[in-house]
Scaffold this active site. Structure first.
Site, PDB file in Angstrom:
ATOM      1  N   HIS A 196      40.708  34.753  45.250  1.00 41.65           N
ATOM      2  CA  HIS A 196      39.279  34.828  44.897  1.00 41.65           C
ATOM      3  C   HIS A 196      38.663  33.429  44.904  1.00 41.65           C
ATOM      4  O   HIS A 196      37.560  33.223  45.418  1.00 41.65           O
ATOM      5  CB  HIS A 196      39.102  35.380  43.472  1.00 41.65           C
ATOM      6  CG  HIS A 196      39.485  36.811  43.280  1.00 41.65           C
ATOM      7  ND1 HIS A 196      40.342  37.221  42.289  1.00 41.65           N
ATOM      8  CD2 HIS A 196      39.091  37.935  43.923  1.00 41.65           C
ATOM      9  CE1 HIS A 196      40.473  38.542  42.327  1.00 41.65           C
ATOM     10  NE2 HIS A 196      39.730  38.999  43.317  1.00 41.65           N
ATOM     11  N   LYS A 204      37.856  52.362  34.904  1.00 48.54           N
ATOM     12  CA  LYS A 204      39.091  51.568  35.056  1.00 48.54           C
ATOM     13  C   LYS A 204      39.271  50.713  33.821  1.00 48.54           C
ATOM     14  O   LYS A 204      38.426  49.864  33.521  1.00 48.54           O
ATOM     15  CB  LYS A 204      38.944  50.619  36.257  1.00 48.54           C
ATOM     16  CG  LYS A 204      39.596  51.069  37.521  1.00 48.54           C
ATOM     17  CD  LYS A 204      39.890  49.835  38.376  1.00 48.54           C
ATOM     18  CE  LYS A 204      39.477  50.012  39.828  1.00 48.54           C
ATOM     19  NZ  LYS A 204      39.451  48.747  40.569  1.00 48.54           N
ATOM     20  N   ARG A 242      41.127  40.098  53.812  1.00 46.14           N
ATOM     21  CA  ARG A 242      42.532  39.681  53.847  1.00 46.14           C
ATOM     22  C   ARG A 242      43.238  40.154  55.099  1.00 46.14           C
ATOM     23  O   ARG A 242      44.067  39.465  55.663  1.00 46.14           O
ATOM     24  CB  ARG A 242      43.267  40.227  52.613  1.00 46.14           C
ATOM     25  CG  ARG A 242      42.880  39.537  51.336  1.00 46.14           C
ATOM     26  CD  ARG A 242      43.399  40.266  50.149  1.00 46.14           C
ATOM     27  NE  ARG A 242      42.829  41.606  50.069  1.00 46.14           N
ATOM     28  CZ  ARG A 242      42.942  42.403  49.023  1.00 46.14           C
ATOM     29  NH1 ARG A 242      43.635  42.004  47.979  1.00 46.14           N
ATOM     30  NH2 ARG A 242      42.372  43.584  49.015  1.00 46.14           N
ATOM     31  N   SER A 261      44.785  41.112  42.547  1.00 43.09           N
ATOM     32  CA  SER A 261      44.992  41.050  41.093  1.00 43.09           C
ATOM     33  C   SER A 261      46.018  42.104  40.676  1.00 43.09           C
ATOM     34  O   SER A 261      46.859  41.850  39.814  1.00 43.09           O
ATOM     35  CB  SER A 261      43.673  41.301  40.356  1.00 43.09           C
ATOM     36  OG  SER A 261      42.734  40.344  40.718  1.00 43.09           O
TER      37      SER A 261
HETATM   38  O1  PNS Z   1      37.563  43.558  43.172  1.00 39.03           O
HETATM   39  P1  PNS Z   1      37.232  44.930  43.679  1.00 39.03           P
HETATM   40  O2  PNS Z   1      37.542  45.975  42.610  1.00 39.03           O
HETATM   41  O3  PNS Z   1      37.866  45.230  44.998  1.00 39.03           O
HETATM   42  O4  PNS Z   1      35.636  44.943  43.924  1.00 39.03           O
HETATM   43  C1  PNS Z   1      34.947  46.096  44.374  1.00 39.03           C
HETATM   44  C2  PNS Z   1      33.472  45.979  43.991  1.00 39.03           C
HETATM   45  C3  PNS Z   1      33.341  45.855  42.478  1.00 39.03           C
HETATM   46  C4  PNS Z   1      32.867  44.748  44.641  1.00 39.03           C
HETATM   47  C5  PNS Z   1      32.724  47.251  44.502  1.00 39.03           C
HETATM   48  O5  PNS Z   1      33.360  48.387  44.029  1.00 39.03           O
HETATM   49  C6  PNS Z   1      31.265  47.263  44.065  1.00 39.03           C
HETATM   50  O6  PNS Z   1      30.437  46.614  44.680  1.00 39.03           O
HETATM   51  N1  PNS Z   1      30.975  47.991  42.959  1.00 39.03           N
HETATM   52  C7  PNS Z   1      29.662  48.023  42.358  1.00 39.03           C
HETATM   53  C8  PNS Z   1      29.031  49.401  42.409  1.00 39.03           C
HETATM   54  C9  PNS Z   1      28.368  49.632  43.753  1.00 39.03           C
HETATM   55  O7  PNS Z   1      27.425  48.961  44.139  1.00 39.03           O
HETATM   56  N2  PNS Z   1      28.915  50.628  44.489  1.00 39.03           N
HETATM   57  C10 PNS Z   1      28.435  50.979  45.802  1.00 39.03           C
HETATM   58  C11 PNS Z   1      29.136  50.167  46.858  1.00 39.03           C
HETATM   59  S1  PNS Z   1      28.512  50.533  48.462  1.00 39.03           S
END
Ligand code: PNS
Length: 166
Positions: free
Chosen positions: A17, A41, A90, A127
């Site tokens: 990150h 979660k 990644r 993570s």
């Molecule tokens: O670290 P992660 O869990 O892979 O991150 C995923 C994250 C939090 C960036 C993604 O799930 C997100 O943007 N969530 C916010 C809610 C949202 O906007 N959802 C619609 C995505 S198109």
């Protein structure tokens, strides 16, 4: 002022990150790191703890704002006038879902997503894997900032002690 956001769960922040946030911080005037709250979660660290760990890890960059958000990422961007989301890629396996999210976010609000190829040193890093390896006693010190490694070790020891009590 050119602004971007690096969103994620950051439970906890890893060197992978940090590599992406650091590279974004050299491309933009201000980089917002958004700790996205997902109530379904249960994290190992609370959102406040994650924010503190990220603040300490990014303190030297000088242009990072760390915040949490409950809701859509596009609303976080709209409220702060942020036109770009920066994400690390990644491997090809990341691409499918990241492409869907990028297209959805662009369709919802016009916000652009920019992908930065992850440093190959961190291409396997997440993570979740770090937590799993550390929980079984594996060495993850080289994958985390020092203070994050210390907090992770402490938290896992607390969890082990709690499990023994029950
Ligand atoms: O670290 P992660 O869990 O892979 O991150 C995923 C994250 C939090 C960036 C993604 O799930 C997100 O943007 N969530 C916010 C809610 C949202 O906007 N959802 C619609 C995505 S198109």
């Amino acid at each position: 002022m050119r602004r971007a956001v690096c969103p994620g769960s950051f439970d906890p922040i890893t060197n992978g990150h940090l590599d992406i946030i650091g590279r974004a911080s050299r491309l933009y005037d201000v980089v917002h790191v958004a700790v996205m709250i997902n109530q379904s979660k249960k994290g190992l660290f609370s959102v406040e703890e994650r924010i503190e760990l990220i603040r300490e890890a990014t303190a030297d960059y000088g242009n990072i704002v760390v915040e949490s958000h409950h809701g859509l990422l596009v609303d976080f961007c709209k409220e702060r006038d942020i036109p770009a989301i920066v994400k690390g890629l990644r491997a090809v396996s990341d691409f499918d879902y990241e492409l869907q999210m990028a297209q959805m976010n662009n369709g919802l609000s016009g916000v652009e997503t920019l992908f930065i190829p992850t440093n190959p040193t961190y291409s396997f890093l997440s993570s979740s894997l770090v937590k799993e390896v550390a929980a079984w006693g594996g060495d993850v010190a080289h994958l985390l900032p020092e203070h994050v490694h210390a907090e992770l070790t402490k938290r896992l020891a607390e969890k082990r002690a709690q499990a023994q009590e029950n």
